[in-house]
Design a protein around this motif. Structure first.
Motif, PDB file in Angstrom:
ATOM      1  N   TYR A 149     -12.583 -25.382  18.839  1.00 25.10           N
ATOM      2  CA  TYR A 149     -13.651 -26.345  18.579  1.00 25.10           C
ATOM      3  C   TYR A 149     -15.033 -25.747  18.825  1.00 25.10           C
ATOM      4  CZ  TYR A 149     -12.853 -27.091  23.618  1.00 25.10           C
ATOM      5  OH  TYR A 149     -12.657 -26.909  24.966  1.00 25.10           O
ATOM      6  N   ILE A 150     -15.061 -24.524  19.381  1.00 23.29           N
ATOM      7  CA  ILE A 150     -16.325 -23.788  19.491  1.00 23.29           C
ATOM      8  C   ILE A 150     -16.458 -22.834  18.304  1.00 23.29           C
ATOM      9  CG2 ILE A 150     -17.596 -22.063  20.849  1.00 23.29           C
ATOM     10  CD1 ILE A 150     -16.295 -23.305  23.354  1.00 23.29           C
ATOM     11  N   GLN A 151     -15.378 -22.117  18.002  1.00 22.00           N
ATOM     12  CA  GLN A 151     -15.428 -21.082  16.980  1.00 22.00           C
ATOM     13  C   GLN A 151     -15.413 -21.630  15.557  1.00 22.00           C
ATOM     14  OE1 GLN A 151     -16.636 -18.678  18.943  1.00 22.00           O
ATOM     15  NE2 GLN A 151     -15.571 -17.268  17.594  1.00 22.00           N
ATOM     16  N   TRP A 152     -14.643 -22.685  15.290  1.00 19.93           N
ATOM     17  CA  TRP A 152     -14.588 -23.221  13.934  1.00 19.93           C
ATOM     18  C   TRP A 152     -15.956 -23.710  13.452  1.00 19.93           C
ATOM     19  CZ3 TRP A 152     -11.731 -23.124   9.697  1.00 19.93           C
ATOM     20  CH2 TRP A 152     -11.989 -24.061   8.699  1.00 19.93           C
ATOM     21  N   PRO A 153     -16.722 -24.473  14.269  1.00 17.98           N
ATOM     22  CA  PRO A 153     -18.067 -24.871  13.821  1.00 17.98           C
ATOM     23  C   PRO A 153     -18.980 -23.672  13.548  1.00 17.98           C
ATOM     24  CG  PRO A 153     -17.371 -26.242  15.655  1.00 17.98           C
ATOM     25  CD  PRO A 153     -16.365 -25.141  15.540  1.00 17.98           C
ATOM     26  N   LYS A 158     -21.849 -20.342   9.688  1.00 16.56           N
ATOM     27  CA  LYS A 158     -22.075 -19.044   9.042  1.00 16.56           C
ATOM     28  C   LYS A 158     -21.852 -19.148   7.537  1.00 16.56           C
ATOM     29  CE  LYS A 158     -22.901 -16.371  12.662  1.00 16.56           C
ATOM     30  NZ  LYS A 158     -24.161 -15.596  12.828  1.00 16.56           N
ATOM     31  N   THR A 159     -20.867 -19.960   7.150  1.00 12.11           N
ATOM     32  CA  THR A 159     -20.569 -20.175   5.747  1.00 12.11           C
ATOM     33  C   THR A 159     -21.750 -20.834   5.030  1.00 12.11           C
ATOM     34  OG1 THR A 159     -18.220 -20.440   6.268  1.00 12.11           O
ATOM     35  CG2 THR A 159     -18.943 -21.275   4.153  1.00 12.11           C
ATOM     36  N   ILE A 160     -22.262 -21.896   5.620  1.00 15.44           N
ATOM     37  CA  ILE A 160     -23.396 -22.625   5.017  1.00 15.44           C
ATOM     38  C   ILE A 160     -24.658 -21.760   5.012  1.00 15.44           C
ATOM     39  CG2 ILE A 160     -24.892 -24.648   5.298  1.00 15.44           C
ATOM     40  CD1 ILE A 160     -22.388 -26.083   6.491  1.00 15.44           C
ATOM     41  N   MET A 171     -18.774 -18.250  -3.905  1.00 17.62           N
ATOM     42  CA  MET A 171     -17.844 -18.228  -2.760  1.00 17.62           C
ATOM     43  C   MET A 171     -16.419 -18.120  -3.290  1.00 17.62           C
ATOM     44  SD  MET A 171     -17.332 -20.931   0.409  1.00 17.62           S
ATOM     45  CE  MET A 171     -16.637 -22.272  -0.560  1.00 17.62           C
ATOM     46  N   THR A 172     -15.744 -17.055  -2.896  1.00 22.29           N
ATOM     47  CA  THR A 172     -14.341 -16.873  -3.248  1.00 22.29           C
ATOM     48  C   THR A 172     -13.485 -17.400  -2.104  1.00 22.29           C
ATOM     49  OG1 THR A 172     -14.898 -14.888  -4.504  1.00 22.29           O
ATOM     50  CG2 THR A 172     -12.580 -15.194  -3.925  1.00 22.29           C
ATOM     51  N   VAL A 173     -12.631 -18.346  -2.412  1.00 25.31           N
ATOM     52  CA  VAL A 173     -11.749 -18.926  -1.381  1.00 25.31           C
ATOM     53  C   VAL A 173     -10.303 -18.788  -1.830  1.00 25.31           C
ATOM     54  CG1 VAL A 173     -13.452 -20.580  -0.513  1.00 25.31           C
ATOM     55  CG2 VAL A 173     -11.937 -21.238  -2.386  1.00 25.31           C
ATOM     56  N   THR A 174      -9.431 -18.671  -0.870  1.00 27.74           N
ATOM     57  CA  THR A 174      -8.014 -18.582  -1.203  1.00 27.74           C
ATOM     58  C   THR A 174      -7.169 -19.172  -0.095  1.00 27.74           C
ATOM     59  OG1 THR A 174      -6.294 -17.089  -2.001  1.00 27.74           O
ATOM     60  CG2 THR A 174      -7.625 -16.311  -0.155  1.00 27.74           C
ATOM     61  N   ASN A 255     -20.920  -0.766   0.180  1.00 31.02           N
ATOM     62  CA  ASN A 255     -21.455  -0.486  -1.162  1.00 31.02           C
ATOM     63  C   ASN A 255     -21.516  -1.725  -2.067  1.00 31.02           C
ATOM     64  OD1 ASN A 255     -18.720  -0.815  -1.937  1.00 31.02           O
ATOM     65  ND2 ASN A 255     -18.356   1.383  -1.685  1.00 31.02           N
ATOM     66  N   ARG A 256     -21.257  -2.893  -1.491  1.00 30.11           N
ATOM     67  CA  ARG A 256     -21.399  -4.142  -2.240  1.00 30.11           C
ATOM     68  C   ARG A 256     -22.125  -5.160  -1.363  1.00 30.11           C
ATOM     69  NH1 ARG A 256     -19.569  -1.420  -5.736  1.00 30.11           N
ATOM     70  NH2 ARG A 256     -18.027  -1.920  -7.367  1.00 30.11           N
ATOM     71  N   ASP A 257     -22.924  -5.987  -2.006  1.00 32.23           N
ATOM     72  CA  ASP A 257     -23.664  -7.026  -1.271  1.00 32.23           C
ATOM     73  C   ASP A 257     -22.767  -8.254  -1.118  1.00 32.23           C
ATOM     74  OD1 ASP A 257     -25.551  -8.465   0.012  1.00 32.23           O
ATOM     75  OD2 ASP A 257     -26.915  -8.680  -1.688  1.00 32.23           O
ATOM     76  N   ILE A 258     -21.934  -8.225  -0.100  1.00 29.05           N
ATOM     77  CA  ILE A 258     -21.004  -9.334   0.129  1.00 29.05           C
ATOM     78  C   ILE A 258     -21.055  -9.758   1.594  1.00 29.05           C
ATOM     79  CG2 ILE A 258     -19.448  -8.538  -1.701  1.00 29.05           C
ATOM     80  CD1 ILE A 258     -17.521  -7.631   0.548  1.00 29.05           C
ATOM     81  N   VAL A 259     -20.627 -11.003   1.849  1.00 29.07           N
ATOM     82  CA  VAL A 259     -20.489 -11.527   3.215  1.00 29.07           C
ATOM     83  C   VAL A 259     -19.065 -12.061   3.379  1.00 29.07           C
ATOM     84  CG1 VAL A 259     -21.247 -13.254   4.887  1.00 29.07           C
ATOM     85  CG2 VAL A 259     -22.923 -12.138   3.418  1.00 29.07           C
TER      86      VAL A 259
END
Length: 630
Positions: A149-153, A158-160, A171-174, A255-259
């Protein structure tokens, strides 16, 4: 050297506390809450240590249950036996401090807390000498994983932030299909050895445990895949299993602009163009294949621009979380409670539409979060909605949250009557669901006679799911039993082959008279099943005036910060202690019961049981005092 640490009593004791804390959130409860193992805890852990030192430790089979999902599907749930649980946590302790520093920072699940001096999963404290600690104390002072409950928020934030502030529009999700079930033991071993090369003996023991718990083919061949679900030690291993994926994205970042962001098997990759998003998806698919895992096509997507925000942000969920943050760990005034109630009620009316179809996806998450918030302000507004929702949706997580909520409001008689009607209607689809509904009735103010008759029938049947029988036995145990009923339980006990069911029957049989109880305890002690023998030894100690310190510790535990739940689960001990031939113990127990009777809310079942013990103690003390005078 590392294997010797595994045999260390202090490490095993800390692992015991973590196992107990985790067991309180387990799929399957232990009927005696592991009290029998806690009796002579140091001796039991010493024997465990010796078995490990001599290389003769053998794990026991898992207790398994099919946990329902939102649809008619199930996922495999399980519970480890207590020594296996202890050992799993001890192994995780030794591996975690080696492996955690090598996990990239964009992974947020099951990370060690950053201590100023030590990066240990446990803190070196003197509290480990007590056999039972509060979950809050264990989480604060023993375990060092950051809580979900600390890490998930943080993961969500970070996602937002990546989308709103850093300009990543894709956003690629799987979703990984049957993630825990498909973890390959040999691949896991290779990953662990790569990042903890000095712990080969411990890793080999861990793989031996996992192979023992694996499913077998019809010819008895070990599948060598899958890890038990429902415990934090397994979740840590599941987190480690995806390090190869993390490392590939760490290279790709150069070498790619990704997060890249990850919480367990929830992987989110942010990019600034669709081409990089596709490449990220292909890379993910390639790495997962090498890990013997598969992407679930229906839940894999590249989400673009404004749809990202729609997928990530839920205004009502945010509002609920703000209220929870304000309440957490604080006492609130009546005015504040009313203010929060009005806001939560508005959200509920807006998002919770209970029709003939089950609540799903985002609305289901909002519903479960509302349960947490209403529980924190101690308001039963959601009780009827809970019953309707779990009737329509058998999801295991929803069931667990609903039962936790409903059990806090036993005075909501109408809701509990609906639960009893649901059980008697036999419309419950899953055995696990039925077992937990029976478990819920233990906190009801009143249980219908038809339910008790139904529970007795369940105990006599041969083809009933183990956990249904366990909960049926515990429900019957709570009743004020006459001799005929106790004899019936004793007969079922003698004919039952499953140890877990036999364990669940013991508290009810402890309502026997003095001679009958004495004989039952001696039979338990001499039972060839070591688990039943261990319980017999614990009960014998509660009857033995020479074990005065142990008896008084149990009395103090029962009545320290008393609650209906605690008293109910410990009544069988009081039924045994009342026969101790020490007048000082009799008087102490009498005074404690008088005190409890005055402060606990009225519960007919509980009060009747307490009253019977009180009357017996009054007579016994009076009789002993009369004989002393003579």
């Amino acid at each position: 050297m590392f294997y010797k640490k595994l045999c260390n009593i202090e490490i095993l004791t800390k692992a015991w506390h973590l196992a107990i804390c985790n067991s309180r959130r387990s799929f399957l409860d232990d009927s005696l809450l592991f009290e029998d193992y806690a009796y002579k805890l140091e001796k039991n852990l010493t024997l465990l240590s010796r078995k490990l030192e001599n290389g003769v430790y053998n794990p026991e089979p898992l207790l398994r249950a099919d946990i329902p999902k939102s649809s008619l599907a199930v996922r495999p749930g399980s519970r480890l036996q207590i020594e296996d649980w202890i050992l799993m946590y001890a192994i995780v302790y030794l591996l975690s401090k080696e492996i955690d520093p090598k996990i990239p920072d964009f992974v947020y699940s099951f990370r060690l807390r950053k201590h100023p001096k030590k990066n240990y999963i446990f803190r070196d404290v003197d509290i480990i000498k007590f056999p039972f600690l509060k979950s809050k104390t264990i989480r604060r002072r023993v375990v060092s994983f950051d809580e979900w409950y600390i890490q998930w928020p943080i993961f969500e934030e970070k996602t937002i932030y990546a989308f709103q502030e850093e300009g990543y529009e894709y956003m690629t999700v799987t979703d990984i299909a049957a993630y825990f079930e498909n973890i390959d033991h040999m691949v896991l071993r290779d990953i662990l050895l790569r990042y903890a090369p000095k712990s080969e003996k411990i890793i080999n023991l861990l793989i031996h445990l996992l192979e023992t718990w694996s499913w077998r083919t019809e010819h008895g061949r070990c599948i060598k895949g899958g890890i038990p679900q429902g415990n934090d030690a397994s979740s840590f291993l599941g987190n480690i299993y995806l390090i190869p994926l993390d490392k590939e994205f760490e290279k790709r970042k150069k070498n790619r602009d990704i997060v890249p962001l990850r919480y367990m098997d929830d992987v989110r990759i942010f990019t600034k163009n669709k081409s990089d998003a596709r490449e990220a998806l292909f890379l993910m698919n390639d790495v997962l294949r090498r890990l013997n895992l598969n992407i679930q096509g229906q839940k894999t997507a590249i989400i673009e621009r404004e749809k990202v925000l729609m997928d990530l942000v839920d205004p009502e969920m945010n509002d609920i979380n703000v209220i929870i943050d304000k309440i957490q760990g604080k006492s609130i005034s009546k005015e504040e409670k009313q203010e929060y109630f009005i806001k939560l009620k508005e959200i509920c009316k807006k998002r919770v539409k209970i029709t003939k179809k089950p609540i799903l996806k985002k609305d289901l998450r909002v519903f479960m979060r509302l349960l947490t918030a209403f529980r924190m302000i101690n308001d039963g507004y959601m009780c009827d909605k809970c019953v309707k929702t779990i009737t329509l949706n058998p999801d295991g997580k929803l069931l667990s949250n609903s039962i936790k909520y409903l059990s806090q409001f036993p005075r909501k008689v109408n809701s509990f009557e609906k639960v009893q009607d649901l059980i008697l209607s036999k419309e419950v689809l899953f055995p696990y669901q039925e077992a937990n509904l029976i478990k819920l009735l233990r906190s009801a103010k009143k249980v219908k006679p038809e339910i008790i008759r139904y529970a007795k029938k369940l105990l006599k049947k041969k083809d009933v799911f183990l956990y249904i029988k366990v909960q049926a036995a515990l429900l019957i145990n709570d009743q004020l039993l006459i001799q005929k009923s106790i004899n019936s339980l004793l007969n079922i006990f003698n004919n039952e082959s499953n140890t877990e069911v036999k364990k669940a029957l013991i508290p009810g049989i402890c309502q026997l008279g003095e001679k009958g109880q004495d004989q039952f305890i001696m039979d338990l002690i001499t039972n060839p099943d070591y688990k039943l023998s261990r319980i017999g030894n614990m009960l014998f100690a509660l009857r033995n005036s020479k074990e005065k310190e142990y008896i008084k510790r149990n009395i103090d535990f029962c009545f320290g910060e008393p609650s209906e739940y605690k008293i109910r689960n410990n009544l069988y001990k009081l039924e045994v202690i009342k026969y101790v031939g020490d007048i000082s113990i009799n008087k102490e127990l009498l005074n404690m019961l008088k005190y409890i009777k005055n402060i606990l809310p009225k519960n007919d079942l509980l009060n009747n049981r307490v009253e019977r013990i009180l009357n017996f103690l009054k007579f016994q003390i009076k009789d002993k005092e009369r004989k002393t005078v003579l």
